[in-house]
Write a protein that holds these residues in place. Structure first.
Motif, PDB file in Angstrom:
ATOM      1  N   ASP A 113       0.855  -1.180   0.000  1.00  0.00           N
ATOM      2  CA  ASP A 113       0.000   0.000   0.000  1.00  0.00           C
ATOM      3  C   ASP A 113       0.892   1.230   0.000  1.00  0.00           C
ATOM      4  N   GLY A 125      -4.558  -0.983   2.914  1.00  0.00           N
ATOM      5  CA  GLY A 125      -4.491  -1.510   4.272  1.00  0.00           C
ATOM      6  C   GLY A 125      -5.837  -1.489   4.961  1.00  0.00           C
ATOM      7  N   ILE A 145      -6.766  -3.704   8.397  1.00  0.00           N
ATOM      8  CA  ILE A 145      -5.698  -3.385   9.336  1.00  0.00           C
ATOM      9  C   ILE A 145      -6.187  -2.241  10.222  1.00  0.00           C
ATOM     10  N   CYS A 155       0.562  -1.037  13.542  1.00  0.00           N
ATOM     11  CA  CYS A 155       1.324  -2.195  13.071  1.00  0.00           C
ATOM     12  C   CYS A 155       2.147  -2.810  14.201  1.00  0.00           C
ATOM     13  N   PRO A 159       2.234  -4.932   9.178  1.00  0.00           N
ATOM     14  CA  PRO A 159       0.987  -5.189   9.918  1.00  0.00           C
ATOM     15  C   PRO A 159       1.029  -6.527  10.635  1.00  0.00           C
ATOM     16  N   LEU A 190       3.132  -1.621   4.488  1.00  0.00           N
ATOM     17  CA  LEU A 190       2.515  -0.291   4.522  1.00  0.00           C
ATOM     18  C   LEU A 190       3.592   0.781   4.692  1.00  0.00           C
TER      19      LEU A 190
END
Length: 630
Positions: free
Chosen positions: A175, A183, A188, A410, A476, A484
């Motif tokens: 992402d 995400g 997430i 995360c 994540p 991410l």
């Protein structure tokens, strides 16, 4: 016959999957995504970059030409390669002692078109590995992503040219959107808004009114809320009439929005600490002075176009014109952007148009409204849009500056404390660092002007120090093949220093390396070898911990980096050629558990560090698939 038909359908389906199947599927053609693709390609992996617009490059290709980095050399790798290519461009085009080379500031300042050119060149050099597809829109909805056993199998994209949907399959998904759309679709957890001071005890947290470079003021409760820092357009302006396009009055012009600027100009109102010493008498005298045709005399006040925008010189008589932090009214449009991160693209496009009209109206007002003093209007009149930038968009930036969207939660959550020095030393050193970085803790306003307040709510800047960025901020917990590198994990204040393009490029590079390791090792992203990740990053000129007396070109750079993130060198200088002291020898002996041999005052530090490095590192060879020649 029926069997043949089934086989043919199966063959067509498999062919379609193969055509849209890549090692890495990257959503967002921003610098973080570009660097992920470039680094992965250099390690032999294929990528597709899915970009919503007709242009890649994100904000550097849309006006952010004054690179946000406080310590040059803190972030290197592909980011520094980009910087060096900028300087090389101007040197080749105009000569090594040209005005353009001077104004490019060693490659850290550049025109939008030059940034776009260099990003495209870096991609073209890997055209057998990188596919760029433009006008591909990902809508952040779980219906557009398929996850099986904690792994993303495919995503569904809208082709904005045809209106049809397309499916993309990959081993790793990245992402690279400023908003964190992929995400979020993968469920997430994320945050939006500001944490209060009580949550992490961060400087600047929560609701805050603060003089620029000065103290906080009344109304500062430091409580958390859902407020998001404001967005704007980074304008590319010029005072060269041969390359200028005049500001024009937008169709939806609303004069009322800008009238407060008149009093600000006449009375010299601004948000700097100097206002603490400004009296009403001084302001009235300033007003009379300006009405007679002079300029402001208020301490700390600024004049002309700089009252509206913070100007940084770029090559070829251009500027990066950002929001003015000393102004109550500038190119930021607080409050109205709060819904951006979680809204549809239809909503975002409407806000982008609203922001464009607001910005055009502000510039038009400053040059033309007779309520402003003539001397001020004349000072603004020298400026226009650069005629040779954004030629397909009426010379106006194509992309909104989304300073902050979603912030994910995360494996590591970055806060202000990760960027602030401890006891006059470094910030905390992270052993699993994937880049060093450095910018101030920096947030733009979250609310418009309020009567009686010394500044706009949330507009702040606090110094930090070069810090290490943990691997966990892009990793994540919930999905095994997703990274991410842009909408990273952190608090509002922690994110405010990570959110700069040099850091995002470095995190994108790390994502490209990590993806390659995960694919070759056939393991979950969270199980890759961090030491291998760091080794490959160092082989590709990244910096994991900053030293002020060392660059990646130093033959001992990798060794110092390895020992630095393990705490052997807590000071800012490595001092490799200094003679070792008793205190340092005892410290290194305790930390390593090795009986070190050295003569105090005679043996150089570099000799002892080599012994430690050889003992700790051993003769471990990288996996067969990894080669420095990639």
């Amino acid at each position: 016959m029926r069997l043949k038909l089934i086989i043919m359908l199966l063959f067509v389906t498999l062919s379609a999957i193969c055509q849209n199947s890549y090692d890495l599927v990257i959503v967002g053609g921003n610098p973080g995504g570009i660097m992920a693709a470039v680094q992965a390609a250099r390690l032999g992996k294929t990528s597709v970059i899915l970009e919503r617009t007709e242009h890649i490059g994100g904000l550097p290709a849309n006006g952010l030409g004054a690179t946000d980095i406080n310590t040059r050399g803190a972030t290197t790798g592909l980011f520094l390669e980009f910087v060096n290519r900028v300087k090389e461009h101007y040197t080749k085009m105009f000569g090594p002692i040209s005005r353009q080379v001077i104004d490019c500031s060693d490659g850290y300042h550049f025109e939008p078109s030059v940034a776009a050119k260099i990003f495209n060149e870096m991609i073209r050099e890997q055209d057998s590995k990188i596919t760029v597809l433009k006008m591909r829109q990902f809508d952040s909805d779980p219906a557009h992503i398929k996850i099986v056993d904690n792994k993303i199998k495919k995503i569904t994209i809208k082709n904005r040219l045809t209106g049809e949907t397309e499916e993309y399959f990959g081993k790793i998904f990245i992402d690279a959107t400023y908003e964190g759309d992929l995400g979020a679709a993968a469920n997430i957890p994320f945050r939006i808004g500001r944490e209060g001071y009580n949550e992490f005890q961060e400087i600047g947290a929560g609701k805050i009114y603060k003089y620029w470079d000065g103290p906080t003021g009344s109304g500062s409760s430091f409580q958390g809320d859902n407020a998001v820092q404001s967005y704007n357009y980074r304008l590319c302006l010029t005072n060269n009439p041969q390359n200028g396009v005049p500001f024009h009055k937008p169709e939806n012009y609303n004069r009322e929005e800008y009238l407060s600027l008149v009093e600000d100009v006449l009375l010299g109102k601004h948000t700097g600490i100097e206002m603490l010493s400004v009296t009403k008498k001084m302001q009235e005298e300033n007003k009379q002075r300006i009405l007679k045709g002079d300029s402001t005399n208020i301490p700390g006040d600024i004049w002309g176009i700089k009252k509206l925008t913070n100007m940084v010189t770029l090559p070829n008589s251009k500027t990066d014109a950002n929001n003015q932090h000393l102004a109550f009214i500038s190119t930021d449009l607080p409050e109205e952007n709060w819904g951006w991160a979680t809204s549809s693209w239809e909503w975002r496009d409407k806000f982008a148009e609203r922001l464009k009209n607001y910005t055009l109206g502000l510039l038009w007002f400053a040059q033309n409204d007779k309520a402003l003093p003539l001397s001020f209007r004349k000072a603004v009149a020298h400026w226009q849009f650069a005629k040779d930038e954004y030629t397909d968009n009426a010379n106006f930036p194509r992309q909104v500056y989304v300073r902050e969207g979603r912030r994910f939660e995360c494996s590591y959550f970055f806060t202000a404390k990760d960027a602030l020095p401890m006891e006059d030393k470094r910030p905390p050193i992270c052993p699993n660092s994937i880049t060093a970085s450095h910018y101030v803790l920096d947030s733009h306003a979250v609310r418009k002007r309020e009567n009686g307040k010394i500044h706009l709510d949330g507009f702040l800047s606090y110094p930090s120090a070069p810090y290490t960025v943990p691997w966990g901020v892009i990793l994540p917990k919930e999905v095994d093949n997703l990274l991410l590198p842009v909408a990273v994990s952190g608090s509002h204040i922690g994110f405010s220093t990570l959110r700069m393009e040099p850091c995002w490029m470095a995190l994108g590079q790390a994502a490209g390396v990590a993806s390659s390791i995960a694919i070759e090792s056939n393991c979950k992203m969270k199980n890759i070898s961090i030491e291998l990740l760091q080794d490959i990053l160092l082989d590709n000129n990244a910096t994991l911990i900053y030293f002020n007396d060392l660059t990646p070109q130093n033959p001992h750079f990798q060794m110092v980096q390895y020992l630095g993130i393990r705490g052997y060198l807590p000071e800012w200088s490595a001092c490799l050629n200094e003679k070792i002291s008793q205190q340092t020898l005892e410290f290194w002996t305790r930390k390593s558990g090795i009986q070190l041999k050295a003569e105090i005052g005679k043996t150089l530090r570099i000799e002892v560090l080599k012994d430690i490095y050889d003992m700790l590192k051993g003769n471990t060879n990288p996996p067969k698939y990894y080669s420095k020649t990639h």
